[in-house]
Design an enzyme around this catalytic site. Structure first.
Site, PDB file in Angstrom:
ATOM      1  N   TYR A 181       2.522   6.069  15.189  1.00 47.65           N
ATOM      2  CA  TYR A 181       1.296   5.284  14.951  1.00 47.65           C
ATOM      3  C   TYR A 181       0.053   6.145  15.249  1.00 47.65           C
ATOM      4  O   TYR A 181      -0.896   6.180  14.448  1.00 47.65           O
ATOM      5  CB  TYR A 181       1.329   4.044  15.845  1.00 47.65           C
ATOM      6  CG  TYR A 181       0.141   3.132  15.702  1.00 47.65           C
ATOM      7  CD1 TYR A 181       0.022   2.262  14.614  1.00 47.65           C
ATOM      8  CD2 TYR A 181      -0.871   3.115  16.663  1.00 47.65           C
ATOM      9  CE1 TYR A 181      -1.083   1.416  14.487  1.00 47.65           C
ATOM     10  CE2 TYR A 181      -1.977   2.278  16.541  1.00 47.65           C
ATOM     11  CZ  TYR A 181      -2.070   1.430  15.458  1.00 47.65           C
ATOM     12  OH  TYR A 181      -3.165   0.602  15.343  1.00 47.65           O
ATOM     13  N   ALA A 182       0.073   6.855  16.386  1.00 44.75           N
ATOM     14  CA  ALA A 182      -1.082   7.685  16.769  1.00 44.75           C
ATOM     15  C   ALA A 182      -1.317   8.780  15.726  1.00 44.75           C
ATOM     16  O   ALA A 182      -2.460   9.061  15.352  1.00 44.75           O
ATOM     17  CB  ALA A 182      -0.858   8.299  18.148  1.00 44.75           C
ATOM     18  N   ALA A 183      -0.225   9.392  15.252  1.00 47.71           N
ATOM     19  CA  ALA A 183      -0.369  10.452  14.241  1.00 47.71           C
ATOM     20  C   ALA A 183      -0.946   9.866  12.953  1.00 47.71           C
ATOM     21  O   ALA A 183      -1.799  10.490  12.309  1.00 47.71           O
ATOM     22  CB  ALA A 183       0.986  11.102  13.966  1.00 47.71           C
ATOM     23  N   SER A 184      -0.497   8.660  12.591  1.00 44.94           N
ATOM     24  CA  SER A 184      -1.021   8.055  11.350  1.00 44.94           C
ATOM     25  C   SER A 184      -2.506   7.745  11.508  1.00 44.94           C
ATOM     26  O   SER A 184      -3.297   7.928  10.576  1.00 44.94           O
ATOM     27  CB  SER A 184      -0.237   6.787  10.990  1.00 44.94           C
ATOM     28  OG  SER A 184      -0.547   5.717  11.863  1.00 44.94           O
ATOM     29  N   LYS A 185      -2.899   7.293  12.701  1.00 46.39           N
ATOM     30  CA  LYS A 185      -4.295   6.904  12.908  1.00 46.39           C
ATOM     31  C   LYS A 185      -5.199   8.137  13.061  1.00 46.39           C
ATOM     32  O   LYS A 185      -6.361   8.120  12.649  1.00 46.39           O
ATOM     33  CB  LYS A 185      -4.412   5.983  14.122  1.00 46.39           C
ATOM     34  CG  LYS A 185      -3.735   4.626  13.904  1.00 46.39           C
ATOM     35  CD  LYS A 185      -4.462   3.825  12.854  1.00 46.39           C
ATOM     36  CE  LYS A 185      -3.721   2.605  12.390  1.00 46.39           C
ATOM     37  NZ  LYS A 185      -4.456   1.836  11.369  1.00 46.39           N
TER      38      LYS A 185
ATOM     39  N   SER B 245      -7.714   3.895  14.947  1.00 39.95           N
ATOM     40  CA  SER B 245      -7.473   3.281  16.254  1.00 39.95           C
ATOM     41  C   SER B 245      -7.849   4.286  17.327  1.00 39.95           C
ATOM     42  O   SER B 245      -7.781   5.497  17.119  1.00 39.95           O
ATOM     43  CB  SER B 245      -5.990   2.918  16.398  1.00 39.95           C
ATOM     44  OG  SER B 245      -5.697   2.633  17.748  1.00 39.95           O
TER      45      SER B 245
ATOM     46  N   VAL C 170       0.816  -1.224   0.000  1.00 35.15           N
ATOM     47  CA  VAL C 170       0.000   0.000   0.000  1.00 35.15           C
ATOM     48  C   VAL C 170       0.847   1.271   0.000  1.00 35.15           C
ATOM     49  O   VAL C 170       0.376   2.337  -0.399  1.00 35.15           O
ATOM     50  CB  VAL C 170      -1.000   0.032   1.198  1.00 35.15           C
ATOM     51  CG1 VAL C 170      -1.999  -1.098   1.106  1.00 35.15           C
ATOM     52  CG2 VAL C 170      -0.286   0.055   2.541  1.00 35.15           C
TER      53      VAL C 170
HETATM   54  P1  NAP Z   1      -1.522  -6.927  11.761  1.00 41.88           P
HETATM   55  O1  NAP Z   1      -1.789  -8.263  12.352  1.00 41.88           O
HETATM   56  O2  NAP Z   1      -0.182  -6.298  11.956  1.00 41.88           O
HETATM   57  O3  NAP Z   1      -1.850  -7.015  10.205  1.00 41.88           O
HETATM   58  C1  NAP Z   1      -1.534  -5.963   9.365  1.00 41.88           C
HETATM   59  C2  NAP Z   1      -1.279  -6.544   8.000  1.00 41.88           C
HETATM   60  O4  NAP Z   1      -0.838  -5.481   7.141  1.00 41.88           O
HETATM   61  C3  NAP Z   1      -0.189  -7.605   7.989  1.00 41.88           C
HETATM   62  O5  NAP Z   1      -0.630  -8.744   7.281  1.00 41.88           O
HETATM   63  C4  NAP Z   1       0.960  -6.923   7.285  1.00 41.88           C
HETATM   64  O6  NAP Z   1       1.764  -7.809   6.506  1.00 41.88           O
HETATM   65  C5  NAP Z   1       0.220  -5.986   6.351  1.00 41.88           C
HETATM   66  N1  NAP Z   1       1.088  -4.929   5.852  1.00 41.88           N
HETATM   67  C6  NAP Z   1       2.144  -4.320   6.457  1.00 41.88           C
HETATM   68  N2  NAP Z   1       2.705  -3.425   5.631  1.00 41.88           N
HETATM   69  C7  NAP Z   1       1.998  -3.477   4.482  1.00 41.88           C
HETATM   70  C8  NAP Z   1       2.094  -2.801   3.242  1.00 41.88           C
HETATM   71  N3  NAP Z   1       3.046  -1.879   3.010  1.00 41.88           N
HETATM   72  N4  NAP Z   1       1.208  -3.104   2.272  1.00 41.88           N
HETATM   73  C9  NAP Z   1       0.253  -4.031   2.474  1.00 41.88           C
HETATM   74  N5  NAP Z   1       0.099  -4.707   3.612  1.00 41.88           N
HETATM   75  C10 NAP Z   1       0.962  -4.432   4.612  1.00 41.88           C
HETATM   76  O7  NAP Z   1      -2.573  -5.845  12.244  1.00 41.88           O
HETATM   77  P2  NAP Z   1      -3.931  -5.986  13.056  1.00 41.88           P
HETATM   78  O8  NAP Z   1      -3.619  -6.008  14.478  1.00 41.88           O
HETATM   79  O9  NAP Z   1      -4.761  -7.070  12.473  1.00 41.88           O
HETATM   80  O10 NAP Z   1      -4.580  -4.572  12.735  1.00 41.88           O
HETATM   81  C11 NAP Z   1      -5.388  -4.339  11.594  1.00 41.88           C
HETATM   82  C12 NAP Z   1      -5.793  -2.873  11.571  1.00 41.88           C
HETATM   83  O11 NAP Z   1      -6.473  -2.543  12.776  1.00 41.88           O
HETATM   84  C13 NAP Z   1      -4.591  -1.934  11.516  1.00 41.88           C
HETATM   85  O12 NAP Z   1      -4.899  -0.821  10.713  1.00 41.88           O
HETATM   86  C14 NAP Z   1      -4.383  -1.526  12.962  1.00 41.88           C
HETATM   87  O13 NAP Z   1      -3.730  -0.289  13.081  1.00 41.88           O
HETATM   88  C15 NAP Z   1      -5.826  -1.459  13.414  1.00 41.88           C
HETATM   89  N6  NAP Z   1      -5.960  -1.582  14.853  1.00 41.88           N
HETATM   90  C16 NAP Z   1      -5.499  -2.693  15.499  1.00 41.88           C
HETATM   91  C17 NAP Z   1      -5.652  -2.798  16.883  1.00 41.88           C
HETATM   92  C18 NAP Z   1      -5.201  -4.015  17.643  1.00 41.88           C
HETATM   93  O14 NAP Z   1      -5.344  -4.035  18.863  1.00 41.88           O
HETATM   94  N7  NAP Z   1      -4.662  -5.038  16.993  1.00 41.88           N
HETATM   95  C19 NAP Z   1      -6.255  -1.757  17.575  1.00 41.88           C
HETATM   96  C20 NAP Z   1      -6.697  -0.649  16.898  1.00 41.88           C
HETATM   97  C21 NAP Z   1      -6.549  -0.577  15.537  1.00 41.88           C
HETATM   98  P3  NAP Z   1       3.047  -8.510   7.151  1.00 41.88           P
HETATM   99  O15 NAP Z   1       2.577  -9.235   8.338  1.00 41.88           O
HETATM  100  O16 NAP Z   1       3.517  -9.389   6.061  1.00 41.88           O
HETATM  101  O17 NAP Z   1       3.992  -7.401   7.500  1.00 41.88           O
END
Ligand code: NAP
Length: 321
Positions: free
Chosen positions: A226-230, A213, A135
């Site tokens: 991360y916070a700034a991006s979100k 987030s 992305v």
């Molecule tokens: P995750 O397990 O880290 O999954 C994120 C996915 O994005 C991974 O498969 C990763 O691939 C992929 N990715 C990384 N860089 C990329 C790129 N340049 N292009 C395309 N894909 C890429 O995250 P998650 O915990 O499921 O979170 C999903 C969303 O929810 C995120 O936006 C996160 O900020 C948000 N969120 C999560 C939480 C939480 O508690 N987990 C809370 C609030 C918000 P690789 O693994 O191969 O690097």
């Protein structure tokens, strides 16, 4: 019964309606003709000679005649979910597939997790393909979105879920780690929205869901990047919702608290315990609960231009510092 004689699909929002629709001329069996409006959801599927009914519809700008064509088949809708090989993205992909969407599972590379997500969708009776997308690269996004449109014919839903974290106190954070997080989490979402928008406009509508987030709303130590991006995703959502609403495209952000994923399970136990102590409902959120909210946002056409927390009450209880 009215027959469509001619029509034009207008992609430019027209005042005073501020919305995009088709204008046509219809004729009945006695040769009477009417100028009618046709809902943008029929874009790309209108044909001269189509038959349908005409209704008088009221709007605050006055009443108008609306043509509803008959026998137009609903297309198989397509949802593209970034970062959906694993975690929350995978749960969203599965939920949308169960809801009948043909899902594009996408991630940096095709690996075991991506394979597992595709298998789960298949086992649930859904339909999905995998398309690799980085992305953070405009070229990669544009190439992949073109591939999706060529293979599946349309893109109705984009869920921006791809993310990375590079946590450190700002004083110790490298410039590379700041840039990397902004480039994937914020610029990545903008790259994808920009690439899918022309397809959604041509189809007469769509939905973009940005996974922000709670950290983008209340902040978190060690996560300035991360916070700034979100938080940036929230601004992107508000602005893009205003820009794209006239084309029938909704843009919504959701803001989860701590979800049970590898990212959360990697957080030191003491910090997690402290977090759980502060929230009214002391548990982690399940990825499926986030996925169900995304499905609701996609299906409920009244939700637009908002950020919806899903946080077990964190925002009502957490001090900002
Ligand atoms: P995750 O397990 O880290 O999954 C994120 C996915 O994005 C991974 O498969 C990763 O691939 C992929 N990715 C990384 N860089 C990329 C790129 N340049 N292009 C395309 N894909 C890429 O995250 P998650 O915990 O499921 O979170 C999903 C969303 O929810 C995120 O936006 C996160 O900020 C948000 N969120 C999560 C939480 C939480 O508690 N987990 C809370 C609030 C918000 P690789 O693994 O191969 O690097």
């Amino acid at each position: 019964m009215w027959r469509l004689i001619t029509y034009t699909e207008q992609y430019t929002p027209i005042t005073p309606y501020k919305s995009t629709y088709a204008i046509g001329i219809v004729e009945d069996e006695n040769g009477n003709r009417l100028v009618v409006r046709i809902d943008s959801k029929y874009f790309g599927r209108l044909r001269t000679g189509m038959v349908g009914s005409v209704y008088e519809e009221w709007s605050i700008f006055g009443s108008f005649k609306k043509f509803v064509p008959e026998g137009v088949e609903e297309p198989a809708k397509v949802a593209l979910v970034t970062g959906s090989a694993r975690g929350i993205g995978a749960a969203i992909a599965l939920e949308l597939a169960k809801a009948g969407y043909t899902v594009v599972v996408s991630d940096l590379t095709y690996d075991e997790s991506a394979e597992k997500t595709l298998q789960e969708i298949k086992a649930a009776g859904g339909s999905a393909i995998f398309v690799a997308i980085d992305v953070s690269s405009r070229e990669s996004v544009e190439r992949a979105v073109k591939e999706v449109a060529e293979k599946l014919g349309r893109i109705d839903v984009l869920v921006n879920s791809a993310e990375i974290t590079r946590d450190a106190y700002l004083q110790r954070m490298s410039a590379e780690d700041w840039d990397a997080v902004i480039k994937v989490n914020l610029t990545g979402a903008s790259n994808c929205a920009k690439a899918v928008a022309p397809y959604m406009i041509r189809q007469g509508g769509g939905v973009i869901v940005n996974i922000s987030s709670i950290v983008g709303m209340v902040g978190n130590v060690g996560q300035t990047n991360y916070a700034a991006s979100k938080a940036g995703l929230i601004g992107l959502t508000y602005s893009l919702a205003k820009e794209l609403a006239p084309y029938g495209i909704r843009v919504v952000a959701i803001a989860p608290g701590f979800v049970r994923t590898r990212m959360t399970l990697a957080v030191p136990k003491s910090i997690l315990r402290d977090y759980l102590r502060r929230i009214p409902i002391a548990r982690l959120i399940e990825p499926t609960e986030v996925a169900k909210l995304v499905k609701h946002v996609v299906e409920n056409e009244a939700i637009n231009g908002v950020v919806i927390p899903i946080d077990l009450g964190l925002t009502i209880s957490s001090p900002k510092a």
